[in-house]
Design a protein around this motif. Structure first.
Motif, PDB file in Angstrom:
ATOM      1  N   MET A  32       2.459 -52.590  14.165  1.00 51.45           N
ATOM      2  CA  MET A  32       1.388 -53.434  13.586  1.00 51.45           C
ATOM      3  C   MET A  32       0.279 -52.575  12.985  1.00 51.45           C
ATOM      4  SD  MET A  32      -0.050 -56.888  14.041  1.00 51.45           S
ATOM      5  CE  MET A  32      -1.690 -57.455  13.550  1.00 51.45           C
ATOM      6  N   LEU A  64      -6.218 -53.695  10.939  1.00 53.62           N
ATOM      7  CA  LEU A  64      -6.674 -54.711   9.978  1.00 53.62           C
ATOM      8  C   LEU A  64      -8.156 -54.494   9.662  1.00 53.62           C
ATOM      9  CD1 LEU A  64      -6.004 -57.140   8.292  1.00 53.62           C
ATOM     10  CD2 LEU A  64      -6.108 -58.570  10.317  1.00 53.62           C
ATOM     11  N   ARG A  68      -9.246 -55.258   6.529  1.00 56.50           N
ATOM     12  CA  ARG A  68      -9.247 -55.838   5.188  1.00 56.50           C
ATOM     13  C   ARG A  68     -10.586 -56.497   4.847  1.00 56.50           C
ATOM     14  NH1 ARG A  68      -5.696 -56.706   1.397  1.00 56.50           N
ATOM     15  NH2 ARG A  68      -6.049 -58.431  -0.033  1.00 56.50           N
ATOM     16  N   ASN A  69     -11.085 -57.274   5.768  1.00 59.05           N
ATOM     17  CA  ASN A  69     -12.379 -57.909   5.523  1.00 59.05           C
ATOM     18  C   ASN A  69     -12.933 -58.487   6.814  1.00 59.05           C
ATOM     19  OD1 ASN A  69     -11.111 -60.435   5.901  1.00 59.05           O
ATOM     20  ND2 ASN A  69     -10.358 -60.300   3.796  1.00 59.05           N
ATOM     21  N   TYR A  81     -13.512 -61.519   7.404  1.00 58.57           N
ATOM     22  CA  TYR A  81     -13.047 -62.881   7.708  1.00 58.57           C
ATOM     23  C   TYR A  81     -11.564 -62.871   8.030  1.00 58.57           C
ATOM     24  CZ  TYR A  81     -12.664 -62.372   2.637  1.00 58.57           C
ATOM     25  OH  TYR A  81     -12.432 -61.888   1.383  1.00 58.57           O
ATOM     26  N   SER A  82     -11.101 -61.724   8.513  1.00 53.41           N
ATOM     27  CA  SER A  82      -9.696 -61.633   8.928  1.00 53.41           C
ATOM     28  C   SER A  82      -9.497 -62.157  10.340  1.00 53.41           C
ATOM     29  CB  SER A  82      -9.218 -60.182   8.881  1.00 53.41           C
ATOM     30  OG  SER A  82      -9.194 -59.723   7.559  1.00 53.41           O
ATOM     31  N   PHE A  83     -10.586 -62.240  11.076  1.00 52.01           N
ATOM     32  CA  PHE A  83     -10.498 -62.783  12.432  1.00 52.01           C
ATOM     33  C   PHE A  83     -11.260 -64.103  12.468  1.00 52.01           C
ATOM     34  CE2 PHE A  83      -9.971 -58.217  12.726  1.00 52.01           C
ATOM     35  CZ  PHE A  83      -8.776 -58.145  13.431  1.00 52.01           C
ATOM     36  N   GLY A  84     -10.935 -64.923  13.444  1.00 52.77           N
ATOM     37  CA  GLY A  84     -11.575 -66.227  13.544  1.00 52.77           C
ATOM     38  C   GLY A  84     -12.968 -66.123  14.123  1.00 52.77           C
ATOM     39  N   ALA A  85     -13.278 -67.006  15.041  1.00 53.06           N
ATOM     40  CA  ALA A  85     -14.624 -67.078  15.588  1.00 53.06           C
ATOM     41  C   ALA A  85     -14.734 -66.238  16.853  1.00 53.06           C
ATOM     42  CB  ALA A  85     -14.964 -68.514  15.914  1.00 53.06           C
ATOM     43  N   HIS A 112     -15.246 -58.048  15.931  1.00 55.66           N
ATOM     44  CA  HIS A 112     -14.031 -57.899  16.723  1.00 55.66           C
ATOM     45  C   HIS A 112     -13.438 -56.487  16.624  1.00 55.66           C
ATOM     46  CE1 HIS A 112     -10.734 -59.456  19.017  1.00 55.66           C
ATOM     47  NE2 HIS A 112      -9.841 -59.115  18.099  1.00 55.66           N
ATOM     48  N   ASN A 160      -6.765 -67.342  16.971  1.00 60.66           N
ATOM     49  CA  ASN A 160      -8.136 -67.088  16.532  1.00 60.66           C
ATOM     50  C   ASN A 160      -8.419 -65.617  16.266  1.00 60.66           C
ATOM     51  OD1 ASN A 160     -10.937 -67.778  16.087  1.00 60.66           O
ATOM     52  ND2 ASN A 160     -11.355 -66.946  18.128  1.00 60.66           N
ATOM     53  N   LEU A 161      -8.017 -64.759  17.162  1.00 64.76           N
ATOM     54  CA  LEU A 161      -8.362 -63.341  17.008  1.00 64.76           C
ATOM     55  C   LEU A 161      -7.145 -62.482  16.689  1.00 64.76           C
ATOM     56  CD1 LEU A 161     -11.111 -63.011  19.731  1.00 64.76           C
ATOM     57  CD2 LEU A 161     -11.376 -63.129  17.241  1.00 64.76           C
ATOM     58  N   GLU A 162      -6.157 -63.135  16.164  1.00 64.38           N
ATOM     59  CA  GLU A 162      -4.917 -62.460  15.864  1.00 64.38           C
ATOM     60  C   GLU A 162      -5.051 -61.552  14.646  1.00 64.38           C
ATOM     61  OE1 GLU A 162      -1.080 -64.956  15.955  1.00 64.38           O
ATOM     62  OE2 GLU A 162      -1.601 -64.763  13.835  1.00 64.38           O
ATOM     63  N   GLY A 163      -5.883 -61.969  13.719  1.00 62.31           N
ATOM     64  CA  GLY A 163      -6.011 -61.199  12.479  1.00 62.31           C
ATOM     65  C   GLY A 163      -5.043 -61.725  11.437  1.00 62.31           C
ATOM     66  N   ASN A 164      -5.592 -62.236  10.341  1.00 64.11           N
ATOM     67  CA  ASN A 164      -4.754 -62.784   9.273  1.00 64.11           C
ATOM     68  C   ASN A 164      -5.447 -62.554   7.945  1.00 64.11           C
ATOM     69  OD1 ASN A 164      -2.264 -64.360  10.095  1.00 64.11           O
ATOM     70  ND2 ASN A 164      -3.749 -65.076  11.616  1.00 64.11           N
ATOM     71  N   TRP A 165      -4.672 -62.502   6.920  1.00 62.25           N
ATOM     72  CA  TRP A 165      -5.278 -62.408   5.603  1.00 62.25           C
ATOM     73  C   TRP A 165      -5.997 -63.709   5.291  1.00 62.25           C
ATOM     74  CZ3 TRP A 165      -2.829 -59.235   1.166  1.00 62.25           C
ATOM     75  CH2 TRP A 165      -2.602 -57.919   1.627  1.00 62.25           C
ATOM     76  N   GLY A 166      -7.028 -63.603   4.457  1.00 64.77           N
ATOM     77  CA  GLY A 166      -7.845 -64.764   4.156  1.00 64.77           C
ATOM     78  C   GLY A 166      -7.298 -65.612   3.018  1.00 64.77           C
ATOM     79  N   TRP A 209      -6.139 -69.768   7.350  1.00 66.64           N
ATOM     80  CA  TRP A 209      -5.053 -69.977   8.318  1.00 66.64           C
ATOM     81  C   TRP A 209      -5.385 -71.099   9.299  1.00 66.64           C
ATOM     82  CZ3 TRP A 209      -8.263 -65.646   8.760  1.00 66.64           C
ATOM     83  CH2 TRP A 209      -9.047 -65.616   9.904  1.00 66.64           C
TER      84      TRP A 209
END
Lengths: 342, 342, 342, 342
Positions: A1, A4, A6-7, A9-13, A326, B25-31, B239
C-alpha cells in the motif's frame, strides 16, 4: 500500500466528528439548519471569531462557498479581483463566471498573494464604465502555494480595499493551516476583522464536508439564505454541519488538527531537504512542493500518491505532498525512507 | 418530547449506512468520486436499473440535482414543463431559473401528475419562435401529493414526450416510496427505461445526503462532470456518496426502508380515518395529508411536529405527516392515541 | 395590396423623426450616448415627466428594456410578479429568466391588469425563505389587451406595492396610447410618480427604434450604465436615440401620434360593431380585438394583415388589428368596406 | 470645430444607406426580420461569402453580437479562448461572462493576434475536468491593434482549431477594413470558409447600426433565433437591418467605404511619420496609433478628438486616431497641418 499524501481531503472526518454525527443521527431534528446544533455552532463560531454580529452560514464545499458568497456580495456588473493562481479563477470550471461575474486576475506573488500595490492600475483602468467595476478582492489563506498572510500584509490589503470601495473576501479552505503556521502572526479574531467575509474550511481539516461562511458585516447579509437555497447549497439534514462545527470548535480540535498537519509537513519538508531534494517554495503550512527531475516521477509514484502541481521546466516537474490531521510521524518517516535521495 | 412526523429528512442515515461510512472514514481514498466505492456504486445502480450504459453521477441534495440535471439537458432557449405543484417550480427559490431557463407550468391533476393531454396546446403555442421551446417534462414520482405514476400513465407520458421531441425527467426524491407503494406496478428497470433521466433520492430514504442521478441515454451525457463541478456540486470526499449508495443497494435496503415508511403511513392514514379525520388526498406512499379545522391545529402542534401544507378553506387547513424508515409502529400508534378525534 | 393592421411596428419612424436623424447623420458625435442630443433628450424627458431627478437611459427595444431594467432592480433571489398575460412572461423566450430571475404570475383581469387584492396570498406564501422573494410588480400600460390603468387603480396598486416593499415597474411599450386614451385620467407626471420605473416606448409610436427608461428614484440607479453595457444594450451611435426622443417630445409629437392611433382604432372598433362583429374586449387604445368564426379567417386574410391573438372556442378565433400614427381614415374605411359583415 | 478622429462610429450611416432606409420607412413591412429586404440581404451575404448554406442573422451592435454568438456556440461548461487584448475580454463589462462562460486569455502578439503555438499548453492543462473545456477561439480581424490576419496565419489557426475540436469565431467589427487592407491576402469567401462563425460589422463601416452574423456550418445553427430573442437582440423593425445590408453589399459599397477609411489612415500615418511622430504599431487598416510625450497631449486635444489608448511609459502615452468612410483627404491634411511636429 502506498503512502497517501495526495491531498487533505483523502481522509474522512476526525473520529470525534464522526462520533458526534453518529450520536445525533437518529435523534430527529428539523431540517435545513433549523436545529439547535446549527444554532449553537453559529454562536460558537461568532465567539471564536470575536464577531458577535457576524452572519454564519454553513455550506458544503469550497467551490460552492466561494461562488455563493462572492456572487452574493457583488452587483451583477461587478467583478472579483483574484490572483491568477487563485482557486476561484483556475480550478472551478468557471463556476463563478456561471453566476455572471467576471474575474479580473492579477499576477500573484510567488507565494500566491495579492499585495496592495498591484491594484491601483487595475482600479484606474476600470473607472471606465465600459469595463466591469471591481467589487471585491479574493484571496486565500493559506494560499494555493501554502503561504500565509502576515498581519502587516493583511492589514495593508484590508486598508487598501476599504479605502477603495472594495470588499475583501478570504477563501479559508485551509484557514486552520494558515492560523497555526509558524509564519502566522494573526489571531482568528484579528483575521476576521480585517476581512469582510471568509470561510472556515471544514472539508480540508477534519470534517466529512462543510464550510462555515462568516460575513462579518451584518449590513451585507440581507437575503443570504435565499441566495444559498437558490444555488442548491442548503442541506436538508443541516444539523450534520452544525454538529460537525460544534465539535471542531470544542477543545480547540480544529486548530490541533491543523497544527498536526503543519508539523508533519514541516517534518517532511526538512526530510526532503536532507535528502537533497529541491523545494519549489518553502511552505510554512501543510502543502509541500518539490521540484523533481521528470525521470524520478515513476519512482515517486511507486511509493506514494501525490499530485503533479505544474511543469517546472522541460526536464523537471513540481509535485505536491499534502498532510492533514491524520498524517503521522510514521507516515512521514516511512515516506522519506522510501523516496530516493536526489 | 413530541412525535416527529415533519418530514423524511428529520432523521439521519440508516445505521447500516452510518456504519459503512464510518468503516472507510480513515481508509484514505482519492477525492471527487474517483474512488472504488463510487465506481462500484455506479455499477450497482446501473445493474438495479437494468441500464448497463447509463451515466450515474452522485449529487448532494434534491434541488441541486434537479437544477444541475435539467439545465444540463436543455439548450439555453429551452424550457422545462412542470406541474404547477412541482418542487422545481415552487420550492427552490428560483434555483432553476437561476440557470437561465424558464419553467412552463401546467395545472397538475389533484394527484400532482402531468398527463399527456395537457401538453398539446402548450406545444402548439410554443411553436412560435418568439416563445421558449419546451425541451423537457419534469415530473416527480412519488408526486408532491404522495401519488405514484402507474405503468400505463408513465408509458403514455413517455411515448408522448418522445414523439414530440421532449425529454422526460423524473425527480425521484421519493422514488423508493413510489416503487414500493401498493399503487405501483412499475419495476425500477421499467421506470428507468420510460424516462430519459431521473434520480434515486438518498436524502429522504436513509442516506445522510446524496442523490444518484441516472441519465439512461449515453448520447446525452457528454460534459456532465464539468457541468456538475461548475455548479459547485462535486463533493471532495465523494466516496461517502459511493459507500452510501453501495449500502443502500445491498440486500434491498433502499426498498426495505421505503416499504417501512409506506407501511407506517398507511397505518397512520387508516388510523386517522378511524378517528374521524378527513384526508385531503388518499396517499399510497409515505406522506399523509389531512384536512383539519383551524382550531384543532394548536392541539396537533402540542402532540407532534408536522407541516402546514396549504390553507384548505377559511376554517380548515391541510397538514402533512411524513413517515420514513425510522418510523415505528409505536410512533404511529402513539401519535394516533395522542391526536384528538374529529 | 392588403391593408396592414398587423401591429404598430409595421411602419418605420414618423417623417419628422427620420428628418431629424438624417439631419445629424454626418455631423460627427461622440458615441455611446455621450452626445448633446442624448443629454438634451434626457433633460426633456425628465421635464415632461415632472421628475427632475430621474435617471433616463435609452435602450433599443421592448424586451431588452424590460429585461435590463427588471433584472437591474432586483436582487438575484428576488422575483417579478407579472400578470400571466404580461409580455415579460409570455413573449420573450425566457429573456427575463435568462438573467436568473423567476417570474411569479398572477391571473390578470380580463383587461390584463393586476389589482392589489391579488397580491396578499402570494406575498404571504413567499415569506417562506425556501421560496423566492417577490421584489417588483410588472404591469404594462396600456395592457396586452389594450386597457389602461385609471388613476385610482394605479394609485391603489402603487400604494400597495410601497407598503409591502415591492417596486412597481411599468412596461410602456404603448404608453402613448394609454395616456391619450379616452379611458385615461392620468397625466405623464402623475403616472411617473406612481411607479418606480417605466419606459416610454418609441418603437411602437413613431421611432425607428428606441425606448426611454425612466427610473424615478435616484437612489435605485447606481451602476445602471454598466448593467446596460453588460447586456449588450448600449448603442454605439447613441445620438440616434437622443435625436429621436428629442423630436418625439418636441411639439407634443409623441402624443399626437398616439392619439391618431387611438382615434383610428376607435373608428375601426365602431365600424366593426356596425358590421355585426363581436369584440373580444372593448379597447380604448390602438389595439382592436374581434372574435370571428374560424371560417371567416381566410376572407380576413385576403383583405388585410392582422394577427391571430388566441383561440376563442372550437369554432371561433380572436384576431387583433393594430393602428398607429400612420393609419389614416382612408385605411380604416377601406378595411371596413372590404371586411365581410357578420 | 475640432477634427473628429475619435472612432469609426462617430458618424452615422453612408448617405446611400440613409436614403434606402428612408425610402422604405413608411412602406409597411412585417416585423422581426420577417420581411423581403431581410430575406434578400441574407441571400446577398451568403452570395458574397460564397457560403450558400450559411445562416445569416442580423444583430444590432458588436458586444451583443459577440455575446449572443459565442454563448450560442458553446456548451455551458465551455470557455472561449481570447487574446488578452480582445474586445470580448476587456471592453464589454463582463457581457460574455454574464452568459455564464469563462474567458481563457492568451497573451496576444504585439499585433493583437492569436497564433496556434500559443494554444497547446492551454489545451493540455484544460484536459483536467476540474477546469473549463475550451470550446472556441475568438479572434478579431482587423485586430484591436489594427492588424490583419494573413491567409497563411488564418489557415494555420483554422486547421489547428479544427484538429483540436475548437470552433473559430471572428469578430468582424472592422472586417471591411481588414479585407481591403494592403496587408490582406484573403477574399471574403476564403475568410468565411476558414472560420466557423463571424460577423460583418455594419456599425463601424457605414451603417446606422447592425452586424451580420454568419455561421458557416448549418449544423451549428439550430435554435439561433430563439437565442437571439432571449437575449433581447431581435429588432422589431428588422427590415431596417435588411435594407441597410442590402445597400452595403450592392455595388461594393461596403468595401469602397472601408478602402476609403484605410487610405485616409495610411495618409495620416505617413503624414505623422513625416512630422517626426513615433508610431506604436505600423497599422495597415483604419486605426492609427502614435506614441506621444504626455505634455503634447493637451495640444492634440485642442486640435482633434482622438482616444487615449494606453499609457506607454511614465512620460509617454499611446493615442489612437480612427478614420472611416466619411474621412476626407482634407480632414487628414488639415489635421496633419494642425498637429505639432515632434
Amino acid at each position: 500500500m502506498k503512502y497517501l499524501f495526495r491531498n487533505d481531503y483523502s481522509f474522512g472526518a476526525h473520529p470525534k466528528v464522526m462520533d458526534a454525527v453518529c450520536a445525533v443521527n437518529l435523534e430527529g431534528n428539523w431540517g435545513y439548519g433549523d436545529d439547535q446544533y446549527t444554532a449553537r455552532a453559529k454562536d460558537r463560531i461568532r465567539e471564536v471569531c470575536g464577531c458577535p454580529d457576524a452572519m454564519v452560514e454553513f455550506l458544503i464545499g469550497g467551490t460552492q462557498t466561494n461562488v455563493v458568497a462572492c456572487s452574493f456580495l457583488l452587483k451583477p456588473w461587478e467583478a472579483a479581483i483574484c490572483p491568477d493562481s487563485g482557486h476561484l479563477n483556475g480550478h472551478e470550471v468557471g463556476a463563478f463566471e456561471a453566476t455572471g461575474h467576471k474575474i479580473l486576475t492579477v499576477p500573484a506573488t510567488p507565494e500566491g498573494k495579492i499585495t496592495p500595490d498591484m491594484l491601483p492600475p487595475l482600479l484606474e483602468l476600470h473607472q471606465d464604465p465600459h469595463l466591469t467595476k471591481p467589487g471585491l478582492v479574493y484571496i486565500s489563506n493559506s494560499t494555493e502555494n501554502g503561504a500565509v498572510y502576515t498581519k502587516a500584509e493583511l492589514t495593508a490589503l484590508s486598508e487598501f480595499c476599504h479605502k477603495n470601495g472594495l470588499l475583501l473576501f478570504a477563501d479559508g479552505a485551509r484557514l486552520g493551516a494558515a492560523l497555526t503556521s509558524d509564519a502566522n502572526d494573526l489571531t482568528l479574531p484579528e483575521f476576521a476583522h480585517l476581512v469582510d467575509a471568509f470561510y472556515i474550511g471544514g472539508t480540508k481539516n477534519g470534517a466529512m464536508f462543510g464550510e462555515a461562511l462568516v460575513i462579518t458585516r451584518p449590513e451585507l447579509t440581507d437575503g443570504f439564505f435565499r441566495m444559498k437555497k437558490r444555488m442548491g447549497a442548503v442541506m436538508e439534514k443541516g444539523w450534520i454541519q452544525g454538529v460537525t462545527f460544534l465539535t471542531l470548535f470544542e477543545d480547540d480540535l480544529y486548530f490541533k488538527m491543523a497544527r498536526q498537519g503543519n508539523e508533519m509537513a514541516a517534518r517532511l519538508q526538512n526530510g526532503l531537504k536532507a535528502k537533497g531534494w529541491t523545494l519549489w517554495v518553502e511552505s510554512p503550512t501543510n502543502q509541500v512542493f518539490a521540484v523533481i527531475p521528470n525521470q524520478v516521477k515513476p519512482k515517486v509514484d511507486e511509493v506514494c500518491d501525490c499530485e503533479v502541481w505544474c511543469p517546472y521546466d522541460e526536464s523537471h516537474t513540481v509535485i505536491r505532498f499534502v498532510t492533514c490531521f491524520h498524517t503521522t510521524q510514521a507516515d512521514v518517516d516511512g515516506l522519506l525512507a522510501a523516496l530516493p535521495n536526489l
